[in-house]
Design a protein around this motif. Sequence first.
Motif, mmCIF file in Angstrom:
data_model
loop_
_atom_site.group_PDB
_atom_site.id
_atom_site.type_symbol
_atom_site.label_atom_id
_atom_site.label_comp_id
_atom_site.label_asym_id
_atom_site.label_seq_id
_atom_site.Cartn_x
_atom_site.Cartn_y
_atom_site.Cartn_z
ATOM 1 N N UNK A 28 0.829 -1.203 0.000
ATOM 2 C CA UNK A 28 0.000 0.000 0.000
ATOM 3 C C UNK A 28 0.868 1.259 0.000
ATOM 4 N N UNK A 29 1.884 1.284 0.870
ATOM 5 C CA UNK A 29 2.752 2.472 0.969
ATOM 6 C C UNK A 29 3.430 2.779 -0.365
ATOM 7 N N UNK A 30 3.962 1.756 -1.030
ATOM 8 C CA UNK A 30 4.670 1.996 -2.301
ATOM 9 C C UNK A 30 3.700 2.411 -3.405
ATOM 10 N N UNK A 31 2.501 1.803 -3.434
ATOM 11 C CA UNK A 31 1.500 2.178 -4.445
ATOM 12 C C UNK A 31 1.089 3.645 -4.276
ATOM 13 N N UNK A 32 0.898 4.051 -3.022
ATOM 14 C CA UNK A 32 0.526 5.446 -2.746
ATOM 15 C C UNK A 32 1.648 6.400 -3.138
ATOM 16 N N UNK A 33 2.868 6.066 -2.752
ATOM 17 C CA UNK A 33 4.004 6.934 -3.101
ATOM 18 C C UNK A 33 4.180 7.030 -4.616
ATOM 19 N N UNK A 34 3.998 5.905 -5.302
ATOM 20 C CA UNK A 34 4.124 5.909 -6.764
ATOM 21 C C UNK A 34 3.058 6.764 -7.439
ATOM 22 N N UNK A 35 1.941 6.997 -6.740
ATOM 23 C CA UNK A 35 0.867 7.803 -7.337
ATOM 24 C C UNK A 35 1.013 9.296 -7.036
ATOM 25 N N UNK A 36 2.096 9.669 -6.335
ATOM 26 C CA UNK A 36 2.371 11.090 -6.123
ATOM 27 C C UNK A 36 1.981 11.629 -4.758
ATOM 28 N N UNK A 37 1.492 10.739 -3.867
ATOM 29 C CA UNK A 37 1.192 11.169 -2.497
ATOM 30 C C UNK A 37 2.218 10.510 -1.569
ATOM 31 N N UNK A 38 2.081 10.690 -0.248
ATOM 32 C CA UNK A 38 3.034 10.072 0.677
ATOM 33 C C UNK A 38 2.446 8.794 1.257
ATOM 34 N N UNK A 39 3.092 7.667 0.970
ATOM 35 C CA UNK A 39 2.689 6.389 1.554
ATOM 36 C C UNK A 39 3.379 6.178 2.886
ATOM 37 N N UNK A 40 2.661 5.585 3.840
ATOM 38 C CA UNK A 40 3.239 5.275 5.157
ATOM 39 C C UNK A 40 3.083 3.798 5.478
ATOM 40 N N UNK A 41 4.154 3.191 5.954
ATOM 41 C CA UNK A 41 4.090 1.826 6.481
ATOM 42 C C UNK A 41 3.657 1.935 7.939
ATOM 43 N N UNK A 42 2.654 1.166 8.338
ATOM 44 C CA UNK A 42 2.187 1.187 9.728
ATOM 45 C C UNK A 42 2.995 0.222 10.571
ATOM 46 N N UNK A 43 3.911 0.741 11.386
ATOM 47 C CA UNK A 43 4.808 -0.121 12.162
ATOM 48 C C UNK A 43 4.136 -0.719 13.399
ATOM 49 N N UNK A 44 2.967 -0.192 13.761
ATOM 50 C CA UNK A 44 2.329 -0.562 15.024
ATOM 51 C C UNK A 44 2.126 -2.039 15.275
ATOM 52 N N UNK A 45 1.864 -2.816 14.210
ATOM 53 C CA UNK A 45 1.587 -4.242 14.406
ATOM 54 C C UNK A 45 2.780 -5.120 14.036
#
Length: 212
Positions: A28-45
Motif C-alpha cells: 500500500x505504501x509503495x503504491x501510494x508513493x508511486x501515485x504522487x502522495x506520501x505512503x506510510x508503512x504502519x509499524x504498530x503491528x
Amino acid sequence: MQNKITSLFKIEYPIIQAGMVWNSGWKLASACSNSGILGLIGAGSMYPEVLREHIQKCKKATDKPFGVNVPMLYPNIQEIMHIIVEEDVKIVFTSAGNPKTWTSWLKEQGVTVVHVVSSLKFALKAQEAGVDAIVAEGFEAGGHNGRDETTTLTLIPMVKEHIKIPLIAAGGIATGNAMLAAMVLGADGVQVGSRFVASEESSAHEAFKKAV
C-alpha cells in the motif's frame, strides 16, 4: 503547484496515506508513493524484523518518498527507531506518546518528523518539541482518538490559529470535497485512512474492505 506539505515531503499532491497498523504494509505504501502522495508503512503491528522487511520491499517497489508511522507506546520502540534510521527512511510519523522522546534524535539523523495530535494542547507541545509538521486528528478518525472527542472541523481552525508549522488534517476525510473543506479551514494537507483500507493494495481482510 507546491505548498508546505508537498515541499516538505517532496511529493506531488498534499495527501498522506495513514499508517494503519496491520492494514498498511509495503504494498500500500509503495503504491501510494508511486501515485504522487506520501505512503506510510504502519509499524504498530510489526515486530522489528518484519518492519525491516517491509521497508526493504518498499524501497524496491518505489523510488519516491515514503515514511513509517510509529505509535510510541510499543515496547520495542528503541529497536524500531534504530531500524528506521539504519534503513535510511527519511520520514517518520509518531503518535500515541510524548514527541520530545524521539524528535531530537530522529532529526539529528536527518529524519523529517511529524507528530499526530488530538488537541491544541498536544499540538503546542509537539511544536515545542521541534517536529516539522503536525497531524491534527479529529474524533472521526480510527486509531488512538483523543479524550476530548474534538471533531476534525472544530480541531483544524483551533490548531491553525496557534501553530507556525505545517498542518495536516485527519479524521473523516475520504473525498476531494472533504479535503477542500479541511484546507479552507487552514490545513496544508490531509491524511486519509479508510479510503485506502478499502484499496486492492491494503493488507486488510477482504470482509473488512467490503464493510468499509
